[in-house]
Design a protein around this motif. Structure first.
Motif, PDB file in Angstrom:
ATOM      1  N   ALA A   1       0.865  -1.179   0.000  1.00  0.00           N
ATOM      2  CA  ALA A   1       0.000   0.000   0.000  1.00  0.00           C
ATOM      3  C   ALA A   1       0.900   1.226   0.000  1.00  0.00           C
ATOM      4  O   ALA A   1       2.084   1.141   0.370  1.00  0.00           O
ATOM      5  CB  ALA A   1      -0.919  -0.001   1.214  1.00  0.00           C
ATOM      6  N   ALA A   2       0.370   2.352  -0.436  1.00  0.00           N
ATOM      7  CA  ALA A   2       1.184   3.564  -0.532  1.00  0.00           C
ATOM      8  C   ALA A   2       0.342   4.783  -0.197  1.00  0.00           C
ATOM      9  O   ALA A   2      -0.775   4.949  -0.712  1.00  0.00           O
ATOM     10  CB  ALA A   2       1.769   3.702  -1.936  1.00  0.00           C
ATOM     11  N   PHE A   3       0.878   5.626   0.661  1.00  0.00           N
ATOM     12  CA  PHE A   3       0.257   6.920   0.914  1.00  0.00           C
ATOM     13  C   PHE A   3       0.607   7.852  -0.244  1.00  0.00           C
ATOM     14  O   PHE A   3       1.725   7.792  -0.785  1.00  0.00           O
ATOM     15  CB  PHE A   3       0.769   7.523   2.221  1.00  0.00           C
ATOM     16  CG  PHE A   3       0.189   6.878   3.448  1.00  0.00           C
ATOM     17  CD1 PHE A   3      -1.124   7.132   3.829  1.00  0.00           C
ATOM     18  CD2 PHE A   3       0.958   6.020   4.230  1.00  0.00           C
ATOM     19  CE1 PHE A   3      -1.663   6.549   4.969  1.00  0.00           C
ATOM     20  CE2 PHE A   3       0.430   5.441   5.367  1.00  0.00           C
ATOM     21  CZ  PHE A   3      -0.884   5.697   5.734  1.00  0.00           C
TER      22      PHE A   3
ATOM     23  N   LEU B   1      -5.171   5.261   0.991  1.00  0.00           N
ATOM     24  CA  LEU B   1      -3.930   4.779   0.391  1.00  0.00           C
ATOM     25  C   LEU B   1      -4.203   4.235  -1.007  1.00  0.00           C
ATOM     26  O   LEU B   1      -5.339   3.889  -1.362  1.00  0.00           O
ATOM     27  CB  LEU B   1      -3.306   3.650   1.231  1.00  0.00           C
ATOM     28  CG  LEU B   1      -2.901   3.916   2.671  1.00  0.00           C
ATOM     29  CD1 LEU B   1      -4.002   3.452   3.605  1.00  0.00           C
ATOM     30  CD2 LEU B   1      -1.601   3.176   2.996  1.00  0.00           C
TER      31      LEU B   1
ATOM     32  N   GLY C   1       3.336   2.737   2.628  1.00  0.00           N
ATOM     33  CA  GLY C   1       2.015   2.595   3.239  1.00  0.00           C
ATOM     34  C   GLY C   1       2.042   1.746   4.485  1.00  0.00           C
ATOM     35  O   GLY C   1       1.245   0.797   4.618  1.00  0.00           O
TER      36      GLY C   1
END
Length: 478
Positions: free
Chosen positions: A113-115, A139, A199
């Motif tokens: 996951a990535a912000f 995210l 994330g």
């Protein structure tokens, strides 16, 4: 007198009994040959399915195995769900296992996951309800893959590239493919760069890592799932699905890249399912702990393909055995009855000096002549019968298999400390037709079976002939 002449005279003089014996053999040989043909057709279909699907071995973390190995304590309290470095499946290890001689193809994937970065926006057409905490859901869902073309959504046409290219095994670590709605929201296209942050949510009292990682957009795709018109968490919106390389996903998981990159799952396509023991030995030699990262063969698709046709072949095999045993018993009774009716003929021939084995040989020749005629007739009509019967049996098994597939439940993900489930793969459509072919080998098998049945049917009751005495037969009638 020649026993062959006597056998011919007997068969031609009693055409009704000859026709009855030939008809009985015809039924037996037709059913036996049909069973052989159905089994052969099923074996060909299963072999073709094996070549098409292949056998895929999967390597991933087994959390229970990690705990049992003593390399970590069972997660509890504030550390619940946290897995240490011993649970990381390193890409370098996977690459070493990929060099095994029994592996024809390997792949690995990562779930991350990535912000969004400070200047990057998520696609969220409907804002969240007031007061709702969205920190854990705002995210991007970032999948680390080696080949975009192998992703199920792109294989089945649910998603397609609209510009640029996909991720490939030769892609640089910082390449990314984004959905067109995210591309429009951020005003980016192929060749631009986008900033993302790892994330990983901080532990109690910790702070989130806000280091931005730059990715180069190499492709833009279109998802087949439209906006719902209502609020959904950003991470579950298909528009916020991005694809990166395994190294890129490792970075977004807060891990390293290159030799230190971490993957979630590795798959190895084998030449044959029987090669799994060899792959396990090669994996241990490469440094994999079989308790922590076990290898299992995922042959579900193969079993789904060949399950119905295999069960049809099993039924045909049982039929062959039952028909052969029942046929031997019935023919033995028929021959025994014939011997009892011909006791005077046997007594006269014995009194004239005929040897007992030659009497038995005459009966054997008579039965074998009927059997050979029946085998020829069975070869002429069995292919059409086998095709019809096989298709009907297979259709019933396929219907049962499809009903059973509709009731599948998700399987537990052994690498998820929170008890998650594995994504369900699309159910494979079972083989629903068979190609029945009649060849010389099939005729030879049914010929050997038919002649064997004939020999047993004559020899079993014929043992009594060897104990006969002419005087007893002619005077006592037995």
């Amino acid at each position: 007198m020649n026993l062959f002449k006597r056998a011919w005279w007997r068969l031609s003089a009693h055409l009704g009994k000859t026709a009855m014996l030939t008809g009985l053999f015809l039924v037996i040989c037709t059913l036996v040959l049909s069973g052989f043909l159905i089994r052969s057709a099923a074996a060909r279909a299963a072999g073709e399915a094996k070549r098409t699907v292949g056998a895929v071995a999967t390597m991933q973390l087994d959390l229970d195995g990690l705990i049992a190995s003593g390399k970590m304590d069972a997660p509890s309290g504030g550390q619940a769900g946290m897995i240490g470095a011993e649970g990381d499946l390193r890409r370098s290890l996977v690459d070493r296992v990929c060099r095994s001689s029994v592996v024809t193809k390997c792949n690995y994937t990562s779930d991350a996951a990535a912000f969004p970065g400070k200047k990057t926006r998520l696609h969220q057409p409907v804002p969240p309800p007031a007061g709702q905490d969205t920190l854990g859901t705002d995210l991007f869902k970032a999948d680390g893959i080696r080949d975009l073309g192998e992703v199920a959504a792109f294989r089945n046409g649910d998603a397609k590239l609209v510009s640029g290219r996909g991720i490939t095994p030769d892609s640089a670590a910082d390449e990314i493919v984004v959905e067109e709605r995210v591309a429009k929201a951020n005003g980016i296209g192929v060749g631009d760069r986008v900033a993302l942050m790892a994330g990983v949510l901080p532990g109690p009292g910790g702070e989130r890592d806000t280091t931005e990682h730059s990715f180069k957009v190499v492709g833009v795709y279109r998802s087949g799932t439209p906006d719902t018109g209502r609020y959904v968490p950003a991470m579950t919106d298909p528009a916020n699905q991005v694809y990166v390389t395994p190294d890129g996903a490792s970075v977004l998981m807060g891990k390293g890249e290159g030799a230190e990159a971490v993957v979630k799952q590795a798959t190895f396509t084998l030449k044959d399912p029987a090669d799994l023991p060899r792959l396990k030995k090669d994996a241990e030699a490469a440094g994999a702990d079989p308790r922590v990262f076990p290898l299992t063969v995922n042959d579900k698709q193969y079993r789904a393909l060949v399950g119905p046709i295999t069960r049809t072949a099993d039924f045909a095999t049982v039929t062959v055995w039952l028909v052969a045993l029942a046929g031997t018993a019935i023919l033995a009774l028929v021959v025994a009855s014939s011997l009892r009716e011909r006791r005077k003929e046997l007594g006269i021939l014995l009194s004239l000096g005929e040897r007992k084995p030659r009497l038995l040989g005459q009966h054997l020749v008579e039965v074998l002549a009927c059997a050979l005629l029946a085998i020829g007739l069975a070869a002429a009509c069995s292919q059409a019968l086998s095709q019809t019967v096989g298709d009907r049996l297979l259709a019933g098994e396929v219907a049962d298999a499809r009903n059973a597939g509709a009731d599948r439940t998700p399987e537990r993900d052994p690498s998820d400390p929170n008890g998650g489930t594995l994504p369900q793969e699309p159910a494979a459509d079972p083989i629903d037709s068979m190609d029945v072919r009649l060849g010389p080998a099939d005729i030879a098998r049914v010929g050997a079976t038919g002649l064997g049945i004939a020999a047993l049917a004559v020899l079993l009751p014929g043992v009594r002939v060897l104990r006969l005495h002419p005087r007893d037969i002619l005077t006592k009638g037995d």
